[in-house]
Design an enzyme around this catalytic site. Structure first.
Site, PDB file in Angstrom:
ATOM      1  NE  ARG A  30      -3.832   2.069   2.464  1.00  0.00           N
ATOM      2  CZ  ARG A  30      -3.943   2.846   3.524  1.00  0.00           C
ATOM      3  NH1 ARG A  30      -3.196   2.624   4.603  1.00  0.00           N
ATOM      4  NH2 ARG A  30      -4.789   3.849   3.527  1.00  0.00           N
ATOM      5  CG  HIS A  40      -1.228   5.306  -0.540  1.00  0.00           C
ATOM      6  ND1 HIS A  40      -2.008   5.965   0.382  1.00  0.00           N
ATOM      7  CD2 HIS A  40      -1.993   4.291  -1.015  1.00  0.00           C
ATOM      8  CE1 HIS A  40      -3.195   5.371   0.461  1.00  0.00           C
ATOM      9  NE2 HIS A  40      -3.197   4.341  -0.377  1.00  0.00           N
ATOM     10  CG  ASN A  56      -0.695   8.731   2.467  1.00  0.00           C
ATOM     11  OD1 ASN A  56      -1.349   7.838   1.922  1.00  0.00           O
ATOM     12  ND2 ASN A  56       0.109   9.535   1.795  1.00  0.00           N
ATOM     13  CG  HIS A  84      -7.693  -3.660  -2.404  1.00  0.00           C
ATOM     14  ND1 HIS A  84      -8.802  -2.992  -2.900  1.00  0.00           N
ATOM     15  CD2 HIS A  84      -6.786  -2.700  -2.112  1.00  0.00           C
ATOM     16  CE1 HIS A  84      -8.569  -1.694  -2.917  1.00  0.00           C
ATOM     17  NE2 HIS A  84      -7.354  -1.494  -2.447  1.00  0.00           N
TER      18      HIS A  84
END
Length: 320
Positions: free
Chosen positions: A61, A65, A93, A190
C-alpha cells in the site's frame, strides 16, 4: 525467487519497452555499484514479515500511495517538519505503517554501499518482495529512480478513494498513464488488505431512501460487516479484511467481488461496469492470468513519474 515461465516473456517485453522509452531505469542499475542491494532488502523484508504478518499489505500500500503522488520518488517516506506537512500525514495516509522496514533496509544499504541506492528503489524492490513472500508473482524491478525533495500532505487528496465509482477510478489511473486493465489488476493488491470501518460503513446503513444497505452487497455479507462495525463504533481499530485469505497473495479478492463481497464501493463497482466486469470475472476464474498481469502492471506502476533530477537520500525520512 525464481520466475514463473508462464508470464516471464510478457515481463521481459514490457521491460524492454520501458527501457527503450526511459533509459534511466535499468534492471542492472546497481550491478557494479551495489550488487548485493536486492539481497539486503529481501532479507530485511523477510525478517520483518516473519515477526509481523501485516508488513506485506502495508509495504504494498505504501508503494501504491507513493507512486500515485508525484510518481515513485519516495516522497511518502519524508517526515513532516515545522514548515511543511508531508504526504505521510495527509488524510489518506495517516493509516500507513511499517516505515521502519524501509528505514532498516536503508540503514543496511548505507553501510554496504554509501549514498548509492535510492529510497525510491528500496521501496519498489520491497513491494515486489512482499508479494513474492506472500505467495504471489515475481518480476524484475527496474532501478535507477531518484528521491524527490518535495512532499505535501494536501497532494494526497488526489489518491483514489474507496468510495470512488469505476469511472472515477479509470480517470484517476489514466492520469498516471495506467489503463483500465491496470486498474483492475492493481486493485488485486487488496488481496493482502484490511480496512477500518470508516472506509465502508456508509454502505451498511441508510444507504438510500429505498435501501438500508448497498443492494450490490451480498445480504449475509452486509450483515457480517454490520456486526464488525456496530453503531456507535467505539473501537477505531475495528474493520474487515478485503478477502478471506488475507495473508496469501491470490485471486480470492476477485472471487469475493463476483459473489457480492467487495468491501469497498470502489471494489464492487468494478463488477457493475462493462469496462471492468470481464476482467474481474477472468481473474476470478484464472489465478495464473491475474499473476501475470499483476507483475506486468507493477512494472508499469513503478515507472510512473520517475524522478530523474532528485537525490539519493542517506536517511529516507529527510532530504539531504
Amino acid at each position: 525467487m525464481a520466475f514463473q515461465i508462464s508470464y516471464s516473456l510478457t515481463i521481459l517485453l514490457i521491460i524492454f519497452g520501458i527501457s527503450q522509452s526511459r533509459a534511466i531505469l535499468d534492471s542492472l542499475y546497481y550491478q557494479k555499484t551495489c550488487p548485493q542491494a536486492e539481497n539486503i532488502i529481501y532479507q530485511v523484508v523477510r525478517n520483518a514479515t516473519t515477526y509481523d504478518p501485516k508488513v506485506p499489505a502495508r509495504i504494498l500500500r505504501m508503494f501504491f500511495h507513493d507512486c500515485f503522488v508525484r510518481g515513485c520518488d519516495a516522497s511518502v517516506l519524508l517526515d513532516s517538519t515545522t514548515k511543511n506537512e508531508a504526504e505521510k500525514d495527509g488524510p489518506p495516509n495517516t493509516s500507513l505503517a511499517a516505515f521502519y522496514v524501509i528505514d532498516d533496509a536503508k540503514t543496511k544499504l548505507e553501510k554496504a554501499c554509501p549514498r548509492t541506492v535510492s529510497c525510491a528503489d528500496t521501496l519498489a524492490i520491497a513491494a515486489r518482495d512482499v508479494v513474492v513472500l506472500s505467495g504471489g508473482p515475481n518480476w524484475v524491478v527496474l532501478k535507477g529512480r531518484k528521491d524527490g525533495r518535495i512532499s505535501r500532505a494536501n497532494e494526497t487528496l488526489t489518491l483514489p478513494a474507496p468510495s470512488f465509482n469505476t469511472s472515477q477510478l479509470i480517470q484517476s489511473f489514466s492520469q498516471r498513464g495506467l489503463t483500465t486493465k491496470d486498474l483492475v489488476t492493481l486493485s488485486g493488491g487488496h488481496t493482502l488488505g484490511f480496512s477500518h470501518c470508516s472506509s465502508f460503513e456508509a454502505r451498511l446503513r441508510n444507504f438510500s431512501k429505498i435501501h438500508d444497505f448497498d443492494p450490490n452487497l451480498n445480504p449475509q455479507f452486509a450483515q457480517d460487516l454490520k456486526t464488525k462495525c456496530p453503531k456507535p463504533n467505539r473501537d477505531g481499530s475495528a474493520g474487515h479484511f478485503l478477502d478471506s485469505t488475507q495473508s496469501v497473495f491470490d485471486n480470492d479478492y476477485y472471487k469475493r467481488i463476483v459473489g457480492g463481497e467487495g468491501v469497498f464501493l470502489s471494489d464492487q463497482s468494478m463488477l457493475l461496469d462493462y469496462r471492468t466486469r470481464w476482467i474481474v470475472e477472468a481473474f476470478a476464474r484464472d489465478q495464473s492470468s491475474f499473476f501475470g498481469e499483476f507483475a506486468a502492471s507493477m512494472v508499469k506502476l513503478g515507472n510512473v513519474g520517475v524522478n530523474e533530477n532528485g537525490e539519493v537520500r542517506v536517511n529516507c525520512r529527510v532530504v539531504n
